[in-house]
Design a protein around this motif. Structure first.
Motif, PDB file in Angstrom:
ATOM      1  N   CYS A 104      31.772  78.383 110.517  1.00 60.25           N
ATOM      2  CA  CYS A 104      31.300  77.097 111.066  1.00 60.25           C
ATOM      3  C   CYS A 104      30.874  76.096 110.009  1.00 60.25           C
ATOM      4  CB  CYS A 104      30.125  77.337 112.006  1.00 60.25           C
ATOM      5  SG  CYS A 104      30.475  78.523 113.299  1.00 60.25           S
ATOM      6  N   GLY A 105      30.776  76.506 108.765  1.00 59.59           N
ATOM      7  CA  GLY A 105      30.242  75.604 107.751  1.00 59.59           C
ATOM      8  C   GLY A 105      28.827  76.036 107.366  1.00 59.59           C
ATOM      9  N   ASP A 106      28.190  75.225 106.551  1.00 57.71           N
ATOM     10  CA  ASP A 106      26.880  75.589 106.016  1.00 57.71           C
ATOM     11  C   ASP A 106      25.790  74.731 106.647  1.00 57.71           C
ATOM     12  OD1 ASP A 106      28.449  77.169 104.484  1.00 57.71           O
ATOM     13  OD2 ASP A 106      28.005  76.193 102.576  1.00 57.71           O
ATOM     14  N   PHE A 107      24.702  75.368 106.963  1.00 58.49           N
ATOM     15  CA  PHE A 107      23.585  74.697 107.624  1.00 58.49           C
ATOM     16  C   PHE A 107      22.290  75.128 106.953  1.00 58.49           C
ATOM     17  CE2 PHE A 107      26.994  74.794 110.646  1.00 58.49           C
ATOM     18  CZ  PHE A 107      26.886  73.607 111.346  1.00 58.49           C
ATOM     19  N   GLU A 108      21.295  74.234 107.016  1.00 59.32           N
ATOM     20  CA  GLU A 108      19.975  74.634 106.553  1.00 59.32           C
ATOM     21  C   GLU A 108      19.464  75.765 107.435  1.00 59.32           C
ATOM     22  OE1 GLU A 108      16.763  71.865 105.703  1.00 59.32           O
ATOM     23  OE2 GLU A 108      18.276  70.310 105.444  1.00 59.32           O
ATOM     24  N   ASN A 109      18.749  76.681 106.816  1.00 58.15           N
ATOM     25  CA  ASN A 109      18.274  77.860 107.533  1.00 58.15           C
ATOM     26  C   ASN A 109      17.171  77.476 108.529  1.00 58.15           C
ATOM     27  OD1 ASN A 109      17.424  80.324 108.381  1.00 58.15           O
ATOM     28  ND2 ASN A 109      17.173  81.201 106.320  1.00 58.15           N
ATOM     29  N   PRO A 110      17.422  77.647 109.819  1.00 60.08           N
ATOM     30  CA  PRO A 110      16.389  77.281 110.794  1.00 60.08           C
ATOM     31  C   PRO A 110      15.142  78.151 110.690  1.00 60.08           C
ATOM     32  CG  PRO A 110      18.209  78.425 111.868  1.00 60.08           C
ATOM     33  CD  PRO A 110      18.622  78.179 110.445  1.00 60.08           C
ATOM     34  N   ARG A 168       9.813  73.663 106.235  1.00 58.02           N
ATOM     35  CA  ARG A 168      10.428  73.744 104.902  1.00 58.02           C
ATOM     36  C   ARG A 168      11.849  73.196 104.994  1.00 58.02           C
ATOM     37  NH1 ARG A 168       7.238  78.565 105.166  1.00 58.02           N
ATOM     38  NH2 ARG A 168       8.987  79.803 105.926  1.00 58.02           N
ATOM     39  N   VAL A 169      11.949  71.879 104.996  1.00 59.37           N
ATOM     40  CA  VAL A 169      13.247  71.224 105.164  1.00 59.37           C
ATOM     41  C   VAL A 169      13.842  70.912 103.800  1.00 59.37           C
ATOM     42  CG1 VAL A 169      12.650  70.270 107.406  1.00 59.37           C
ATOM     43  CG2 VAL A 169      12.208  68.937 105.348  1.00 59.37           C
ATOM     44  N   GLY A 170      15.167  70.707 103.788  1.00 56.93           N
ATOM     45  CA  GLY A 170      15.849  70.337 102.556  1.00 56.93           C
ATOM     46  C   GLY A 170      16.207  71.529 101.688  1.00 56.93           C
ATOM     47  N   GLY A 171      16.105  72.736 102.227  1.00 56.78           N
ATOM     48  CA  GLY A 171      16.434  73.937 101.452  1.00 56.78           C
ATOM     49  C   GLY A 171      17.936  74.166 101.367  1.00 56.78           C
ATOM     50  N   ALA A 172      18.292  75.316 100.799  1.00 58.56           N
ATOM     51  CA  ALA A 172      19.705  75.656 100.617  1.00 58.56           C
ATOM     52  C   ALA A 172      20.407  75.729 101.981  1.00 58.56           C
ATOM     53  CB  ALA A 172      19.823  76.997  99.909  1.00 58.56           C
ATOM     54  N   ARG A 173      21.674  75.356 101.955  1.00 57.56           N
ATOM     55  CA  ARG A 173      22.476  75.470 103.173  1.00 57.56           C
ATOM     56  C   ARG A 173      23.206  76.803 103.125  1.00 57.56           C
ATOM     57  NH1 ARG A 173      23.137  70.352 105.571  1.00 57.56           N
ATOM     58  NH2 ARG A 173      25.259  70.709 106.264  1.00 57.56           N
ATOM     59  N   ILE A 174      23.178  77.475 104.256  1.00 61.54           N
ATOM     60  CA  ILE A 174      23.734  78.829 104.287  1.00 61.54           C
ATOM     61  C   ILE A 174      24.866  78.896 105.298  1.00 61.54           C
ATOM     62  CG2 ILE A 174      21.583  79.912 103.531  1.00 61.54           C
ATOM     63  CD1 ILE A 174      21.024  80.636 106.434  1.00 61.54           C
ATOM     64  N   PRO A 175      25.825  79.788 105.076  1.00 60.89           N
ATOM     65  CA  PRO A 175      26.971  79.862 105.986  1.00 60.89           C
ATOM     66  C   PRO A 175      26.553  80.333 107.386  1.00 60.89           C
ATOM     67  CG  PRO A 175      27.446  80.988 103.907  1.00 60.89           C
ATOM     68  CD  PRO A 175      25.974  80.696 103.924  1.00 60.89           C
TER      69      PRO A 175
END
Lengths: 223, 97
Positions: free
Chosen positions: B42-48, B55-62
């Motif tokens: 689905c692509g990469d998203f910030e970890n909910p 804690r927003v703006g962190g690494a995007r994960i698959p």
């Protein structure tokens, strides 16, 4: 401010009161009726966000206006266009968000996915964890969609649940459940009923009930 | 760690881990420990699991959509054997199976 303050956008579990006595008019500080806990909390939160300069009143008004435009009619418009325009359908299946924009539908969700029903596969959407729903295309979810009964049973006994909606599928049809538990939002593209070849896009859109757009209804042929 | 860590490929068999992680996790109990197939990348998203705590703006994960046979999820499933369920699962909840 006179906006419809009930139309907040939320995708996660929430406890605001759907059964309070106020009806659809906006929540406001000088309401004649006593505010519920959630309404008071909403007003306090809004006041703090504005006071601290995080959001302006205008920004909130504009977003509420976008929310007010969201209704199942938007999703039905997209499906009707896809029924009559194969090129649009291909774009919608590849990227539903930009396809919505073609129809001037403002999408606030990160990513929208359309899943197509076929004669072989019927699809049903549920959010087991909370109430994720493609609000930009369908508006606020119906009460049954957010009920714990639907959320727990749709994944476990989907055919029984569909039966309670009046839908029965032959034994060779696959029933596929989509748990909308994270970042994507789903709309179902229902099968176009027979006998609708001569109908306009607008007339087709009018045939599509809200529940068909999450797989809990079919689109009937016109009477 | 992403996007360099190996990703799961479409069609790969995966097992859903039970991380026992408390809080705002998006992996329901009914799929933990179960084996399914990657149905969509689905692509990469910030970890909910981070975003939920501000804690927003962190690494995007698959993020993947994983498909299961309903009969594998529910031993007493009463539908048809071809019935399936698809659910979104973040990379760190998956291992090859």
């Amino acid at each position: 401010m006179t906006a419809h303050d009930h139309d907040h956008d939320h995708d996660d579990a929430h406890d605001h009161d759907h059964d309070h006595p106020h009806g659809p008019h906006p929540t406001r500080e000088d309401d004649d009726l006593e505010l519920t806990y959630s309404e008071a909390r909403y007003l306090a939160m809004r006041g703090m966000l504005i006071k601290q300069g995080i959001l302006t009143g205008d920004e909130i008004m504009r977003r509420l206006a976008v929310n007010d435009l969201a209704s199942p009619h938007q999703g039905a418009r997209m499906v009707a266009r896809a029924w009559v325009d194969p090129a649009f359908k291909a774009r919608m299946m590849a990227d539903a968000k930009s396809a919505a924009r073609e129809l001037d539908i403002a999408v606030t969700e990160a990513k929208l996915t359309v899943i197509e029903n076929t004669p072989q596969t019927h699809n049903l959407v549920v959010c087991t964890l909370c109430s994720c729903y493609p609000r930009s295309l369908l508006g606020e979810p119906p009460a049954w969609y957010v009920s714990k009964a639907y959320r727990s049973r749709a994944v476990r006994e989907p055919r029984k649940v569909l039966g309670e909606f009046g839908l029965a599928f032959p034994g060779d049809v696959e029933v596929r459940v989509h748990d909308s538990n994270a970042d994507l939002r789903y709309m179902i593209m229902p099968l176009r009923p027979e006998g609708t070849e001569g109908l306009s896009e607008e007339a087709l859109a009018a045939l599509i009930p809200r529940d068909a757009l999450v797989g809990a209804a079919l689109v009937d042929r016109p009477a | 760690m992403w996007p360099d860590a190996p990703r799961h490929a479409l069609g790969a068999q995966v097992r859903i881990l039970d991380l026992g992680k408390p809080g705002h996790v998006r992996t329901p109990l009914y799929v933990r420990g179960k084996v399914g197939v990657i149905d969509q990348v689905c692509g990469d998203f910030e970890n909910p699991e981070e975003r939920a705590y501000g804690r927003v703006g962190g690494a995007r994960i698959p993020l993947y959509r994983v498909r299961f046979a309903q009969a594998d999820l529910w031993p007493d499933y009463e539908g048809r054997p071809q019935d399936q369920l698809v659910i979104e699962i973040y990379h760190h909840w998956l291992q090859p199976a």
